[in-house]
Design a protein around this motif. Structure first.
Motif, PDB file in Angstrom:
ATOM      1  N   ASP A  30       0.831  -1.198   0.000  1.00 59.63           N
ATOM      2  CA  ASP A  30       0.000   0.000   0.000  1.00 59.63           C
ATOM      3  C   ASP A  30       0.870   1.254   0.000  1.00 59.63           C
ATOM      4  O   ASP A  30       0.594   2.219  -0.706  1.00 59.63           O
ATOM      5  N   ASP A  34       1.557   1.291  -6.927  1.00 63.85           N
ATOM      6  CA  ASP A  34       1.623   0.294  -8.000  1.00 63.85           C
ATOM      7  C   ASP A  34       3.057  -0.145  -8.264  1.00 63.85           C
ATOM      8  O   ASP A  34       3.900   0.658  -8.644  1.00 63.85           O
ATOM      9  N   VAL A  35       3.307  -1.442  -8.071  1.00 68.55           N
ATOM     10  CA  VAL A  35       4.642  -1.993  -8.316  1.00 68.55           C
ATOM     11  C   VAL A  35       4.804  -2.202  -9.826  1.00 68.55           C
ATOM     12  O   VAL A  35       3.919  -2.752 -10.494  1.00 68.55           O
ATOM     13  N   GLU A  85       2.338  -6.572 -10.685  1.00 65.80           N
ATOM     14  CA  GLU A  85       1.157  -6.104  -9.948  1.00 65.80           C
ATOM     15  C   GLU A  85       0.625  -7.168  -8.979  1.00 65.80           C
ATOM     16  O   GLU A  85      -0.188  -6.854  -8.112  1.00 65.80           O
ATOM     17  N   ASN A  88       0.823  -6.146  -5.456  1.00 65.38           N
ATOM     18  CA  ASN A  88      -0.260  -5.296  -4.966  1.00 65.38           C
ATOM     19  C   ASN A  88      -1.536  -6.102  -4.742  1.00 65.38           C
ATOM     20  O   ASN A  88      -2.242  -5.908  -3.760  1.00 65.38           O
TER      21      ASN A  88
END
Lengths: 121, 487
Positions: A30, A34-35, A85, A88
Motif C-alpha cells: 500500500d 503500484d509496483v 502487480e 499489490n
C-alpha cells in the motif's frame, strides 16, 4: 489491514512463512503504490538476514528488498517478471517473491507485534 | 482533445521542400559508391509532411508547455525560480555564443576572463580554495567530487571503502557513491529531521571515506549539528561532501567551507539562474579545499604572461569529466546573475527564498500536517497521511493543483515522510501568487470531503487527463513503430 498470524514480520515490512517463503506485507504494498518492476534474487545464492537481495520499483519509489532470514535461495517467483502487480493484488499469496531453503530467521516479530509497529507509525 | 503525433499527419509523397534536379551536379548511382550492405532497402519511416504541418504541430505543442515563464512552479528540491532574461542576453552575445572551443586561447580572452571571474565568485560563495566549472549537472558534480576524494585517499595510501549518506538524501548521493565504487551506509534521521549524531558516531570507522550531506537537507531543515557532524567524520579520517542542490537557501549567509566541508558542488542551473527542468543543459561546478586541488579535472584555467590559458598538464588530476570546458552558456548566465545581484543582492535572494517558504508553510499549516515543527529554509515537506485517510492521496492532491493553474509540488520525496508533498516557492514569487496557491490548496482540502472524485480523476482542465503511470512503466510504448504494432 491483514497480517496473517502464521507469518513472521520484519521492521522493513517483509514477511516470512514457515516454509521459508518471503514477500512484502499488505502495508508495504500500500505504501509503495503500484509496483512496476521487481528484481529477484538469484536461485542458489546464499543470503544473510538483513542483506539487500532484490529491488522493488513502484510508481513512487525504488526500494531494496531485505532478506528476513539467512539461507539459500531455492525458488523465485518468476511470474513477477511479467506481472509485478501481483505484489499489490495478493501480497501474501501469488505476490510472494522468493523462497529460502534451511531458512534461519533474523530479527523477526509476530503478527501482533508487527501490527503494533505499523499502527504506531 | 488529443494532439496527434507528427506521424499521423503524414501523407505519402508530401514534402516540405522540393528540389529541382541540378544540371551542374552529375548523377551518382549509390551502388557505384557504397557497398550494397550499407544501402538502405527498407522505407525510411519518417513522417512525410509539409513545412506548415511541422511548424503548426510543434507550435501547438509549445503552447501546451508549462514553465516558470507561464506560472508558479513550486516543485520542491528543484529551485524552479524565474530566470531574468538579461542573463540570456549576456549568454547570447557573439563573443560568448559564436566562438569555438578549439579557438586559440589568445582569441577568447574575454570569455576566459568571465569564466575566471565566475570561478572566483563561486570560491567566495562556497568558501572553497579552487573550483572547476567542467561538470555538466549536479549529479555529475557529485561523481567528480567523490572520485576526487577517492584519488586523494588513495594517494595517502588509504583504501577506505564506505561513503555515508543520510536517509533523507537525494537519490543521486548513494547512486554517486556506488558508481565511484564505494559501499553506501545509510545514516538515520533523528526526530527533528536532522542527522542522528549518535548513530553517525557509531557508523564511522577506519573504512569511512566520507559523508555526503545536503544542508539544508531535503526536508528544508538546516543541520543544526553540522560542526559536530564534520568533526566526527574528520576525526575518523573521512572527508565531507556538500551537495549544493539547496544552496538557494544559504547563499551569501553561510558557506559550506566554513561548515567543515571539503568538496562542494553548486547547481548553476538552479541557484544561479538557468532555465531547467527539460533535461538540461545544466552546470554543476565543483569546489575543493586546498588539499584536493591537484585532483580537480583538467584543463584548469590558469593565468600567465599572455593572459589566461587552459592548462592540461595536471599530474594528479582525475582527468577530464566533460568535453571541452563545461556548458559555457550556462556559465555566462551564472556570471551575469552574480554581477547583477552583487553580494548584498545574493543575500536578499536567499533571505526571500526562506521567507517565502516559511510564509507558505505557516499559511498551509491549518489544513495540512507539517511533520517537523521547525522553521524551515527554502522549502518544506507536508505529510498528507491525514488526507489519505480521508480519501485522497498526495498524488491526487498534486494532480488537482494542475486544475487551479499551478505546477504540482514534488510528491513522495523525501522517502522519510509518508505521503510527502514538498513545496519550494523560491524568492521570485510575490505574496499575491503565494496567497493564490494557499487558497487553491485549502479549496482542494475541502474538496476531499465534498467531492473526492474531483481529486481522483484530476486533472480535468488539461489536454490529456490522468495518466495510467503503472501501465506506462510496466509496458512502455516508446516509438511510433511500437505503437502501431502493440497500441
Amino acid at each position: 489491514m491483514q497480517f496473517p498470524e502464521n507469518l513472521k514480520y520484519t521492521s522493513d515490512h517483509e514477511w516470512i512463512g514457515p516454509d521459508g517463503r518471503i514477500g512484502v506485507t499488505e502495508y508495504a504494498q500500500d505504501a509503495l503504490g503500484d509496483v512496476v518492476f521487481v528484481e529477484l534474487p538469484e536461485v542458489g545464492a546464499e543470503v544473510q538476514s538483513g542483506d539487500a537481495v532484490g529491488v522493488i520499483e513502484s510508481v513512487k519509489s525504488v526500494s531494496d528488498l531485505y532478506s528476513p532470514a539467512s539461507g539459500r535461495v531455492a525458488r523465485v517467483n518468476d511470474q513477477l517478471k511479467e506481472k509485478p502487480e501481483l505484489i499489490n493484488q495478493d501480497p501474501y499469496g501469488e505476490g510472494w517473491i522468493f523462497e529460502l531453503e534451511d531458512a534461519v530467521p533474523g530479527d523477526v516479530m509476530s503478527s501482533a507485534d508487527y501490527q503494533k509497529q505499523v499502527e504506531g507509525d | 482533445m488529443d494532439v496527434p503525433v507528427i506521424f499521423e499527419r503524414s501523407r505519402p509523397g508530401r514534402r516540405g521542400v522540393r528540389f529541382d534536379a541540378h544540371h551542374d551536379v552529375p548523377d551518382v548511382r549509390l551502388e557505384d559508391v557504397l557497398p550494397s550492405h550499407l544501402i538502405r532497402s527498407t522505407p525510411l519511416g519518417l513522417p512525410e509532411v509539409a513545412e506548415n504541418d511541422v511548424v503548426r504541430h510543434y507550435t501547438e505543442l509549445s503552447t501546451l508547455n508549462y514553465g516558470v515563464d507561464t506560472g508558479f512552479y513550486p516543485l520542491g528540491s528543484c529551485t524552479m525560480k524565474y530566470n531574468p532574461k538579461i542573463n540570456d542576453w549576456a549568454a547570447s552575445l557573439p563573443g560568448f555564443a559564436d566562438v569555438h572551443p578549439l579557438q586559440p586561447d589568445s582569441t577568447v580572452q574575454g570569455l576566459l576572463k568571465v569564466l575566471h571571474a565566475l570561478e572566483e565568485g563561486l570560491k567566495e560563495i562556497s568558501g572553497m580554495d579552487a573550483v572547476s566549472l567542467q561538470p555538466a549537472a549536479g549529479a555529475h558534480g557529485e561523481l567528480t567530487g567523490i572520485l576526487m576524494i577517492k584519488a586523494y585517499l588513495k594517494d595517502r595510501g588509504e583504501n577506505r571503502t564506505t561513503i555515508l549518506v543520510p536517509d533523507s538524501a537525494h537519490g543521486t548521493n548513494p547512486a554517486t557513491a556506488a558508481m565511484a565504487g564505494f559501499q553506501v551506509k545509510v545514516v538515520p534521521s533523528n526526530d527533528r529531521g536532522g542527522v542522528d549524531v549518535a548513530a553517525l558516531r557509531s557508523l564511522v570507522d577506519a573504512n569511512t571515506a566520507g559523508l555526503m550531506l545536503t544542508n539544508p537537507n531535503t526536508l528544508g531543515l538546516f543541520e543544526e549539528d553540522i560542526v559536530e557532524i564534520a568533526d566526527i567524520v574528520h576525526q575518523a579520517g573521512g572527508l565531507l561532501y556538500y551537495d549544493g542542490a539547496n544552496a538557494n537557501a544559504i547563499m551569501g549567509r553561510v558557506r559550506p567551507g566554513d561548515m567543515g566541508f571539503d568538496v562542494v558542488h553548486l547547481n548553476l542551473h538552479k541557484t544561479f539562474s538557468t532555465p531547467h527542468g527539460g533535461g538540461g543543459p545544466g552546470s554543476g561546478p565543483v569546489g575543493v579545499k586546498k588539499a584536493l586541488e591537484p585532483y580537480l579535472p583538467y584543463p584548469r584555467l590558469m593565468s600567465g604572461d599572455d593572459g589566461l590559458h587552459w592548462d592540461y598538464n595536471r599530474g594528479k588530476s582525475i582527468g577530464k569529466v566533460r568535453s571541452f570546458f563545461g556548458n559555457v552558456g550556462v556559465l555566462v548566465r551564472a556570471y551575469a546573475y552574480l554581477r547583477s545581484h552583487g553580494a548584498e543582492g545574493l543575500k536578499a535572494v536567499s533571505e526571500t527564498a526562506v521567507l517565502n517558504a516559511n510564509y507558505l508553510r505557516q499559511q498551509l499549516s491549518d489544513a495540512y500536517h507539517t511533520p517537523y515543527q521547525r522553521t524551515v529554509k527554502h522549502e518544506f515537506v507536508l505529510s498528507l497521511t491525514p488526507q489519505k485517510n480521508r480519501g485522497a492521496r498526495a498524488l491526487d492532491v498534486a494532480k488537482r493543483i494542475i486544475d487551479y493553474g499551478f505546477y504540482p509540488p514534488t510528491v513522495y520525496f523525501p522517502l522519510v515522510v509518508e505521503e510527502a508533498l514538498m513545496v519550494e516557492p523560491t524568492e521570485t514569487e510575490s505574496k499575491e501568487t503565494l496567497d493564490r496557491f494557499v487558497e487553491a490548496m485549502q479549496a482542494i482540502n475541502r474538496e476531499i470531503d465534498e467531492s473526492p472524485e474531483l481529486l481522483h480523476e484530476a486533472p480535468h482542465q488539461t489536454v490529456v487527463r490522468r495518466f495510467d503511470e503503472a501501465t506506462a512503466a510496466r509496458h512502455p510504448i516508446l516509438t511510433w513503430t511500437q505503437l502501431q504494432q502493440e497500441g
